[in-house]
Design a protein around this motif. Structure first.
Motif, PDB file in Angstrom:
ATOM      1  N   LEU A 104       0.824  -1.208   0.000  1.00 41.96           N
ATOM      2  CA  LEU A 104       0.000   0.000   0.000  1.00 41.96           C
ATOM      3  C   LEU A 104       0.860   1.261   0.000  1.00 41.96           C
ATOM      4  N   GLU A 105       1.836   1.309   0.913  1.00 36.48           N
ATOM      5  CA  GLU A 105       2.646   2.529   1.039  1.00 36.48           C
ATOM      6  C   GLU A 105       3.433   2.820  -0.236  1.00 36.48           C
ATOM      7  N   LYS A 106       3.862   1.778  -0.935  1.00 42.65           N
ATOM      8  CA  LYS A 106       4.640   1.991  -2.169  1.00 42.65           C
ATOM      9  C   LYS A 106       3.750   1.995  -3.413  1.00 42.65           C
ATOM     10  N   HIS A 107       2.441   2.083  -3.191  1.00 43.92           N
ATOM     11  CA  HIS A 107       1.474   2.273  -4.293  1.00 43.92           C
ATOM     12  C   HIS A 107       1.418   1.100  -5.268  1.00 43.92           C
ATOM     13  N   LEU A 149      -5.966   0.134  -1.138  1.00 49.82           N
ATOM     14  CA  LEU A 149      -6.634  -0.505  -0.006  1.00 49.82           C
ATOM     15  C   LEU A 149      -8.024  -1.024  -0.385  1.00 49.82           C
ATOM     16  N   THR A 150      -8.702  -0.303  -1.282  1.00 43.71           N
ATOM     17  CA  THR A 150     -10.035  -0.757  -1.678  1.00 43.71           C
ATOM     18  C   THR A 150      -9.959  -2.086  -2.413  1.00 43.71           C
ATOM     19  N   ALA A 168      -5.344 -13.236  -0.582  1.00 41.66           N
ATOM     20  CA  ALA A 168      -5.671 -12.004  -1.306  1.00 41.66           C
ATOM     21  C   ALA A 168      -4.400 -11.285  -1.755  1.00 41.66           C
ATOM     22  N   LEU A 169      -3.427 -11.175  -0.862  1.00 38.06           N
ATOM     23  CA  LEU A 169      -2.182 -10.469  -1.194  1.00 38.06           C
ATOM     24  C   LEU A 169      -1.399 -11.221  -2.264  1.00 38.06           C
ATOM     25  N   ARG A 170      -1.345 -12.550  -2.148  1.00 36.80           N
ATOM     26  CA  ARG A 170      -0.584 -13.341  -3.122  1.00 36.80           C
ATOM     27  C   ARG A 170      -1.207 -13.205  -4.519  1.00 36.80           C
ATOM     28  N   GLU A 171      -2.535 -13.275  -4.561  1.00 38.63           N
ATOM     29  CA  GLU A 171      -3.205 -13.146  -5.866  1.00 38.63           C
ATOM     30  C   GLU A 171      -2.947 -11.773  -6.490  1.00 38.63           C
ATOM     31  N   LEU A 172      -3.050 -10.724  -5.675  1.00 36.70           N
ATOM     32  CA  LEU A 172      -2.826  -9.373  -6.210  1.00 36.70           C
ATOM     33  C   LEU A 172      -1.383  -9.199  -6.703  1.00 36.70           C
TER      34      LEU A 172
END
Lengths: 279, 236
Positions: A119-122, A126-127, B30-34
């Protein structure tokens, strides 16, 4: 300059800090917050060495799949130049604050660090993270029911435009800290020199433990050259490497009321900026 | 995405499935997929590191110690160039990225016990540990409890592992709080005359390499063996 007793007293004070000191009102007016409590609030929460605690039963626990996957994801993010592992340590072990640090599982904090850095590094928003979590929750509603917990990315993205650090290029084939070798100049201290650990103000991050600050030890070895954690943890451009030293402390001098023997020692690594000569 | 295959033996227990999907599992997926969809890393890179991480464990370190007991030249190499000695037992510290495992760095030192000095390692700041040659750390090593107390009350903590050392022995706590990773080379125990490298390797347990135990003829298990199962939700 602090004494061993002063340092033990400060650790006792830190140990009683939960989310706030009960003797103070929430968000106290500044005249009620003294220097020692200011220091306790600002202490990087990962620095637990020497804080009072009682024996507990040491046991293993089943290593959950998500814990393993979280470790792997963190390492792959560093491998692909998204962060330095020193950024991960700060974000996951310190920036979380005392309540989450002591309240969350070990790899739970690693996982929060992944979300935070992306998130911080874009890299993500978050959505979209919240929407994806909601989708995963729907996918597994009612539990696994015999299914395997599997990530199902919709497609493989093109990573050519992803912003990556230069560390992974420079360190390739050399390693870290070897990538910084020969760049710190002449070391200020030699093996055998007595040194005192400086008592610099600490805000946000350091890896020089509180229990050693103000104490006197002796250089046991020159370790390597590297940027200090205070710079490396923000991947600060142009951060210059400096010498790191293994410093040996006599336990009986380091700890107020040490109850082992007079010859017991402790060694830890400290960057040059934190050390001063003892006359 | 390759499924997690568990027909091989781990020194730790990996639990692939739980009944209730937890918040941590949801967030990890969720994070891995993104990450894969955005090209931050590829599924293939993730798979490669997973395979690397699953084959690391304490056996190479135990072999390194056993060989050092038998071969004075190798012992000298292990002390002077520990990463070169690691290669001879199958561990290349630059793997798998070409600059090492990012969280462990490529600075390794072996702490050699003597009749008058006993070493024990801790990371009071997190859980720094020589993963490439010892595998992942045990749960207790990462607890704030061990990290708080070992740097201050080492003799009490060692006694909780059943290790009592006399006053003629200096305890040297190594807080591995920066880039160096450490392991302990204990002394060869008695009653092992004529043993082969394989036999000696078996008694050099992970706990001996951390320094909370000493090798003994006939002892091939760690001190803490109880493993609490992961159950979701709690209390079921």
């Amino acid at each position: 300059m602090s004494t061993a007793a002063d340092r033990a007293a400060q650790l006792d004070l830190v140990a009683r800090l939960r989310s706030s000191y009960p003797e103070l009102p929430d968000a106290p007016p500044p005249d009620l917050l003294d220097h020692d409590r200011f220091t306790a609030y600002m202490k990087p929460v990962h620095d637990v060495g020497g804080e009072p605690d009682v024996p507990m039963k040491y046991e293993n626990k089943e290593y959950e799949y998500w814990e393993h996957m979280t470790y792997v994801m963190c390492e792959v993010l560093a491998w692909r130049g998204i962060w330095l592992s020193e950024e991960r340590r700060r974000i996951g072990n310190v920036d979380v604050g005392r309540a989450v640090y002591l309240g969350f599982p070990y790899y739970g904090r690693w996982l929060l660090a992944v979300a935070r850095v992306l998130l911080e590094k874009h890299h993500i928003g978050l959505t979209e993270l919240a929407e994806r979590m909601a989708e995963v929750q729907r996918r597994f509603a009612g539990g696994l029911s015999g299914r395997t917990l599997t990530a199902k990315p919709a497609f493989e993205g093109d990573g050519t435009q992803v912003k990556r650090n230069s560390h992974v290029v420079h360190a390739l084939g050399k390693g870290d800290p070897q990538v910084y070798a020969g760049r710190a100049g002449e070391p200020k201290f030699a093996v055998g020199d007595p040194v005192r650990v400086r008592e610099l103000p600490v805000l946000f991050y350091t890896r020089t433990p509180e229990y050693a600050r103000g104490a006197t030890g002796r250089i046991a070895a020159l370790a390597y050259e590297s940027p200090a954690p205070e710079d490396e943890t923000w991947d600060r451009p142009g951060a210059e490497p400096e010498w790191f030293y293994v410093v040996s402390f006599t336990m009986a001098e380091l700890w107020h009321g040490y109850n082992g023997t007079a010859t017991d020692t402790l060694r830890t690594e400290i960057p040059e900026r934190w050390l001063e000569p003892v006359d | 995405m390759a499924d997690h295959d568990h027909d091989h033996d781990h020194d730790r227990t990996v639990k692939p499935m739980v009944d209730e999907v937890t918040d941590f599992e949801v967030l990890e997926i969720a994070l891995r997929e993104l990450c894969i969809e955005k090209g931050i890393f590829t599924a293939e890179e993730h798979r490669r590191f997973t395979e690397f991480a699953e084959q690391i464990g304490p056996t190479p370190a135990a072999r390194l110690v056993a060989r050092s007991w038998l071969d004075p030249e190798f012992r000298a190499l292990a002390i002077a160039e520990p990463m070169t000695a690691s290669k001879e037992v199958g561990v290349d510290w630059l793997e798998p990225t070409g600059f090492g495992t990012p969280s462990d760095f490529t600075a390794f030192e072996i702490l050699v016990d003597t009749p008058t000095v006993h070493h024990v390692i801790v990371c009071a700041l997190c859980s720094c540990y020589p993963r490439p040659i010892l595998g992942n750390s045990p749960e207790w090593y990462r607890t704030p409890n061990y990290r708080r107390r070992l740097v201050r009350y080492p003799r009490q903590v060692l006694s909780e592992f059943g290790l009592y050392l006399g006053e003629d022995i200096e305890i040297r706590v190594q807080d591995s709080n920066q880039k160096h990773r450490f392991m302990v080379m204990p002394m060869r125990p008695e009653n092992t005359d004529g043993w082969t490298e394989d036999q000696l390797t078996e008694i050099v347990t992970r706990d001996c390499l951390i320094g909370v135990a000493l090798p003994r003829a006939g002892v091939t298990t760690n001190v803490v063996v109880a493993t609490r199962p992961a159950v979701h939700p709690v209390g079921e």
